[in-house]
Scaffold this active site. Structure first.
Site, PDB file in Angstrom:
ATOM      1  N   CYS A 208       0.838  -1.196   0.000  1.00 61.13           N
ATOM      2  CA  CYS A 208       0.000   0.000   0.000  1.00 61.13           C
ATOM      3  C   CYS A 208       0.875   1.249   0.000  1.00 61.13           C
ATOM      4  CB  CYS A 208      -0.874  -0.027   1.246  1.00 61.13           C
ATOM      5  SG  CYS A 208      -1.774   1.477   1.530  1.00 61.13           S
TER       6      CYS A 208
ATOM      7  N   CYS B  45      -0.907   5.988   7.149  1.00 55.07           N
ATOM      8  CA  CYS B  45      -2.118   5.417   7.743  1.00 55.07           C
ATOM      9  C   CYS B  45      -1.849   4.869   9.138  1.00 55.07           C
ATOM     10  CB  CYS B  45      -2.659   4.329   6.828  1.00 55.07           C
ATOM     11  SG  CYS B  45      -3.970   3.326   7.524  1.00 55.07           S
TER      12      CYS B  45
ATOM     13  N   CYS C 199      -1.431  -0.569   9.314  1.00 54.39           N
ATOM     14  CA  CYS C 199      -0.629  -1.782   9.069  1.00 54.39           C
ATOM     15  C   CYS C 199       0.797  -1.516   9.522  1.00 54.39           C
ATOM     16  CB  CYS C 199      -0.576  -2.104   7.578  1.00 54.39           C
ATOM     17  SG  CYS C 199      -2.114  -2.672   6.887  1.00 54.39           S
TER      18      CYS C 199
ATOM     19  N   CYS D 236      -8.043  -0.088   0.212  1.00 52.96           N
ATOM     20  CA  CYS D 236      -7.237  -0.645   1.299  1.00 52.96           C
ATOM     21  C   CYS D 236      -6.881  -2.093   0.990  1.00 52.96           C
ATOM     22  CB  CYS D 236      -8.026  -0.557   2.606  1.00 52.96           C
ATOM     23  SG  CYS D 236      -7.312  -1.504   3.951  1.00 52.96           S
TER      24      CYS D 236
ATOM     25  N   GLN E  65     -16.504 -11.276  14.073  1.00 55.11           N
ATOM     26  CA  GLN E  65     -15.054 -11.293  13.845  1.00 55.11           C
ATOM     27  C   GLN E  65     -14.760 -10.821  12.422  1.00 55.11           C
ATOM     28  OE1 GLN E  65     -12.615 -12.205  16.020  1.00 55.11           O
ATOM     29  NE2 GLN E  65     -13.827 -13.049  17.692  1.00 55.11           N
TER      30      GLN E  65
ATOM     31  N   TYR F 115     -18.610 -13.303  27.416  1.00 55.36           N
ATOM     32  CA  TYR F 115     -18.294 -12.324  26.368  1.00 55.36           C
ATOM     33  C   TYR F 115     -18.638 -12.953  25.003  1.00 55.36           C
ATOM     34  CZ  TYR F 115     -15.382 -10.839  30.303  1.00 55.36           C
ATOM     35  OH  TYR F 115     -14.915 -10.506  31.546  1.00 55.36           O
TER      36      TYR F 115
ATOM     37  N   GLU G 245     -23.309 -11.770  27.572  1.00 53.46           N
ATOM     38  CA  GLU G 245     -22.850 -10.675  26.719  1.00 53.46           C
ATOM     39  C   GLU G 245     -23.519  -9.387  27.174  1.00 53.46           C
ATOM     40  OE1 GLU G 245     -20.850  -9.847  23.962  1.00 53.46           O
ATOM     41  OE2 GLU G 245     -21.894  -7.923  24.038  1.00 53.46           O
TER      42      GLU G 245
ATOM     43  N   CYS H 262      -7.557 -11.184  22.704  1.00 49.68           N
ATOM     44  CA  CYS H 262      -7.044 -10.346  21.616  1.00 49.68           C
ATOM     45  C   CYS H 262      -5.954  -9.411  22.137  1.00 49.68           C
ATOM     46  CB  CYS H 262      -8.174  -9.563  20.961  1.00 49.68           C
ATOM     47  SG  CYS H 262      -9.087  -8.556  22.108  1.00 49.68           S
TER      48      CYS H 262
HETATM   49  N1  SAH Z   1     -16.931 -14.282  21.348  1.00 51.31           N
HETATM   50  C1  SAH Z   1     -17.523 -13.317  20.454  1.00 51.31           C
HETATM   51  C2  SAH Z   1     -17.296 -11.860  20.870  1.00 51.31           C
HETATM   52  C3  SAH Z   1     -15.931 -11.483  21.317  1.00 51.31           C
HETATM   53  S1  SAH Z   1     -15.625  -9.744  21.447  1.00 51.31           S
HETATM   54  C4  SAH Z   1     -17.052 -13.533  19.035  1.00 51.31           C
HETATM   55  O1  SAH Z   1     -16.103 -14.265  18.801  1.00 51.31           O
HETATM   56  O2  SAH Z   1     -17.665 -12.983  18.124  1.00 51.31           O
HETATM   57  C5  SAH Z   1     -15.955  -9.384  23.109  1.00 51.31           C
HETATM   58  C6  SAH Z   1     -17.416  -9.228  23.444  1.00 51.31           C
HETATM   59  O3  SAH Z   1     -17.512  -8.918  24.811  1.00 51.31           O
HETATM   60  C7  SAH Z   1     -18.129  -8.108  22.707  1.00 51.31           C
HETATM   61  O4  SAH Z   1     -19.282  -8.627  22.101  1.00 51.31           O
HETATM   62  C8  SAH Z   1     -18.495  -7.104  23.815  1.00 51.31           C
HETATM   63  O5  SAH Z   1     -19.729  -6.463  23.590  1.00 51.31           O
HETATM   64  C9  SAH Z   1     -18.565  -7.997  25.016  1.00 51.31           C
HETATM   65  N2  SAH Z   1     -18.310  -7.379  26.329  1.00 51.31           N
HETATM   66  C10 SAH Z   1     -17.516  -6.329  26.632  1.00 51.31           C
HETATM   67  N3  SAH Z   1     -17.458  -6.139  27.960  1.00 51.31           N
HETATM   68  C11 SAH Z   1     -18.241  -7.103  28.519  1.00 51.31           C
HETATM   69  C12 SAH Z   1     -18.559  -7.437  29.872  1.00 51.31           C
HETATM   70  N4  SAH Z   1     -18.073  -6.740  30.904  1.00 51.31           N
HETATM   71  N5  SAH Z   1     -19.374  -8.486  30.093  1.00 51.31           N
HETATM   72  C13 SAH Z   1     -19.872  -9.211  29.050  1.00 51.31           C
HETATM   73  N6  SAH Z   1     -19.598  -8.928  27.751  1.00 51.31           N
HETATM   74  C14 SAH Z   1     -18.785  -7.884  27.497  1.00 51.31           C
END
Ligand code: SAH
Length: 479
Positions: free
Chosen positions: A73, A79, A82, A165, A304, A333, A354, A435
Site C-alpha cells: 500500500c 495510515c 498496518c 485498502c 469477527q 463475552y 454478553e 485479543c
Molecule cells: N466471542 C464473540 C465476541 C468477542 S468480542 C465472538 O467471537 O464474536 C468481546 C465481546 O464482549 C463483545 O461482544 C463485547 O460487547 C462484550 N463485552 C464487553 N465487555 C463485557 C462485559 N463486561 N461483560 C460481558 N460482555 C462484554
C-alpha cells in the site's frame, strides 16, 4: 550515554516493540524507530529523549534488512493501520509469537521454559491480504470541496483519500466510488466534524465471505428515514454483484462513535448471512470436518473481521474445550453467540453472557436458525451475571459448577470479580481466547494462582500486517 533531541546516529535494529517499532541499542540505551524492521541498519534522528530510551525518526536506510519486503500500500506509513507491512509475513508470525511469549513471561511472571513447553506453533494466514469482511470509511472533502473517503492519517482526523485498502474486500472500491459519485452528482454534502453540518459521515461495508452477500450502510447526520435523491444512490449500488442489504444509520451526535443507534433498511434485507465451518486443527491444512453454522449479521452486530482465520480460532477453542457431548459450558463475552453455538453442538448445555442486548437477540435468533436448543443467553456484564448466578443456591448445580468455561473478553481482559467467580465455579477446563496478550498474561497469573495449570497456548493471526494477535489458552484445574 545521553542523547539530545535532533542528534543523528546510525544504529542497527535488533528487536521490535509490541507496537511494531524497530528497536536499536546503543550502550544499553534503547532507541525506538518507527518504520524500521529487525535487521535494518538505519540513520536516525532523535525526536524525544528520556533517561533510558528515546524515540527516533528514520532518516535513511543504510542497509535493508533481509526480512524487509516492499509494502503493497502506498499509504502504509501515513495510515499507521498496518504497522508490519514492511516485514515479511513469516517474520510477522515470529514477531507475534514472541510478543505472546514475552508478555506471558514479563507480565504474567511465567517461566520461559514453562511457556515454551506449552506453546503450539502459531496459526498463520494462507493469504494475508484482503482478509477483512468489514470496513468503515470516513467521508470528508478535499481542498476543492469534492467528496472523498479513505482513512484518517495516523492519530489525526484528517482524511487521506484511498478507496483501495489492501486488507479490505475487493468490492470496497467499487462501492465507495458509487457512493462518492452519488454525492457529487446530487450535491450531497459530506459531514463536517467541526461544524456538525453536512450529511454523510461514514460508509460501512460488510461482506459474507462464504455467502458473498454484501451490506452497505451509510451513516448519516439526519433524522429522516430517506436520503435526498435516494433512488440515484440505489440505482448505482444495486448494480453491484451480490448486493444484499442497503441501510442508513442515523447519527446526529457530535461524537467519535461511528454508528448511530437507529438503523433503517432502504433496500433489500436487514442482514447478510455468513457460514463458519469447523476445521480440524490437528491436521495439515486444517481441513473442514463437515460441521458448519450459519449466522445472520446486522450492521450493529459484532462479528469477527477475518472470517477465514475465525474458523481456525473457533475450531481451536472447540478443540481445547475437549467436549464429548456431556459437558456443561459457560461462554463469557459471547457476542452474537458464535463460539457458544460452536460449543453447543458438542456439549450438553451452553450458557452465553454478553453485555450488548442486541447481540443477545442475534445470538438467540442464530441458535434457532441453526436448530440449537441447548444454548441459553444472558444479557449483562460477565462480572455481574456470573457472581449473581453463582450466589443463587437454587440455580442448577450443573451450571454453578460447569465442566468448562470459555472466555473471549475485549482488550481490557476479564474483570477481577469475573475471574474470582470462575475460580469458585471450579470448572475442569478454562479456555481463554484473547485479543491482547498483555491482559491475558495478567489474568492467567490470577487463574494459575487460583489452582489452574496452563496446558496449551497457541497464537492465531487474525490481523495480518498489523501488530495484533489472538491467543487461545487451555487451562486445567489441578488439586
Ligand atoms: N466471542 C464473540 C465476541 C468477542 S468480542 C465472538 O467471537 O464474536 C468481546 C465481546 O464482549 C463483545 O461482544 C463485547 O460487547 C462484550 N463485552 C464487553 N465487555 C463485557 C462485559 N463486561 N461483560 C460481558 N460482555 C462484554
Amino acid at each position: 550515554m545521553e542523547f539530545q533531541k535532533n542528534d543523528r546516529l546510525t544504529v542497527e535494529i535488533v528487536d521490535m516493540s509490541n507496537e511494531g517499532e524497530g528497536i536499536g541499542k546503543v550502550d544499553g540505551f534503547a532507541l525506538f524507530v518507527k518504520d524500521t524492521v529487525i535487521g535494518d541498519v538505519a540513520e536516525v534522528k532523535i525526536m524525544k529523549a528520556k533517561k533510558h530510551y528515546a524515540y527516533a525518526r528514520l532518516e535513511k536506510l543504510v542497509k535493508e534488512s533481509a526480512y524487509r519486503t516492499k509494502p503493497k500500500c502506498d499509504f502504509y506509513r501515513q495510515c499507521g493501520g498496518c504497522q508490519l507491512q514492511a516485514l515479511r509475513y513469516e517474520k510477522q508470525l515470529e514477531f507475534k509469537e514472541s510478543k505472546i511469549r514475552n508478555n506471558l513471561i514479563r507480565l504474567g511472571g511465567f517461566d520461559a521454559q514453562y511457556v515454551d513447553a506449552h506453546m503450539e506453533p502459531i496459526v498463520g494466514m494462507d493469504e494475508p491480504w484482503h482478509y477483512r469482511n468489514k470496513a468503515q470509511y470516513p467521508v470528508g472533502v478535499d481542498k476543492e470541496g469534492n467528496p472523498i473517503t479513505g482513512f484518517y492519517a495516523g492519530r489525526t482526523h484528517s482524511i487521506i483519500a484511498n478507496t483501495d485498502c489492501a486488507l479490505g474486500a475487493g468490492e470496497n472500491k467499487e462501492i465507495l466510488e458509487a457512493v462518492l459519485a452519488y454525492m457529487k452528482e446530487n450535491r450531497i454534502p459530506a459531514y463536517d466534524e467541526t461544524t456538525g453540518k453536512g450529511l454523510v459521515r461514514h460508509v460501512l461495508i460488510r461482506k459474507g465471505f462464504t455467502s458473498k452477500e454484501i451490506m452497505v450502510c451509510l451513516i448519516v447526520n439526519t433524522d429522516k428515514y430517506r436520503l435526498p435523491q435516494q433512488n440515484k444512490l440505489l440505482e448505482k449500488l444495486t448494480q453491484i454483484e451480490n448486493m444484499t442489504s442497503i441501510s442508513i444509520s442515523l447519527n446526529r451526535e457530535k461524537t467519535n462513535v461511528i454508528m448511530g443507534k437507529e438503523i433503517h433498511t432502504i433496500w433489500g434485507s436487514d442482514t447478510i448471512s455468513d457460514t463458519i465451518h469447523v476445521r480440524n486443527m490437528q491436521a495439515e491444512g486444517y481441513p473442514f470436518t463437515g460441521k458448519a453454522l450459519t449466522f445472520h449479521i446486522s450492521p450493529l452486530s459484532f462479528y469477527q473481521v477475518n472470517p477465514v482465520q475465525t474458523e481456525k480460532l473457533y475450531s481451536l477453542a472447540l478443540e481445547y474445550a475437549g467436549l464429548t457431548g456431556q459437558e456443561t459450558v459457560w461462554d463469557l463475552y459471547c457476542g452474537i453467540g458464535t463460539i457458544s453455538l460452536f460449543l453447543a453442538g458438542s456439549a450438553k448445555k451452553v450458557c452465553g453472557v454478553e453485555i450488548i442486548p442486541q447481540a443477545i437477540e442475534d445470538a438467540k435468533a442464530n441458535a434457532a436458525r441453526n436448530g440449537i436448543d441447548n444454548a441459553e443467553f444472558f444479557v449483562g456484564k460477565a462480572e455481574e451475571v456470573l457472581p449473581t448466578f453463582y450466589a443463587k443456591q437454587d440455580a442448577a448445580s450443573e451450571m454453578r459448577h460447569p465442566d468448562v468455561i470459555v472466555v473471549d473478553p475485549p482488550r481490557k481482559g476479564c474483570d477481577a470479580d469475573c475471574l474470582d467467580t470462575m475460580l469458585k465455579m471450579q470448572p475442569e477446563r478454562i479456555v481463554y481466547v484473547s485479543c491482547d496478550s498483555a491482559t491475558l498474561a495478567r489474568d492467567l497469573r490470577i487463574l494459575c494462582d487460583g489452582g489452574y495449570e496452563i496446558q496449551k497456548i497457541r497464537g492465531v493471526d487474525q490481523f495480518g500486517m498489523t501488530v495484533h494477535v489472538e491467543t487461545v489458552v487451555l487451562m486445567e484445574r489441578h488439586n
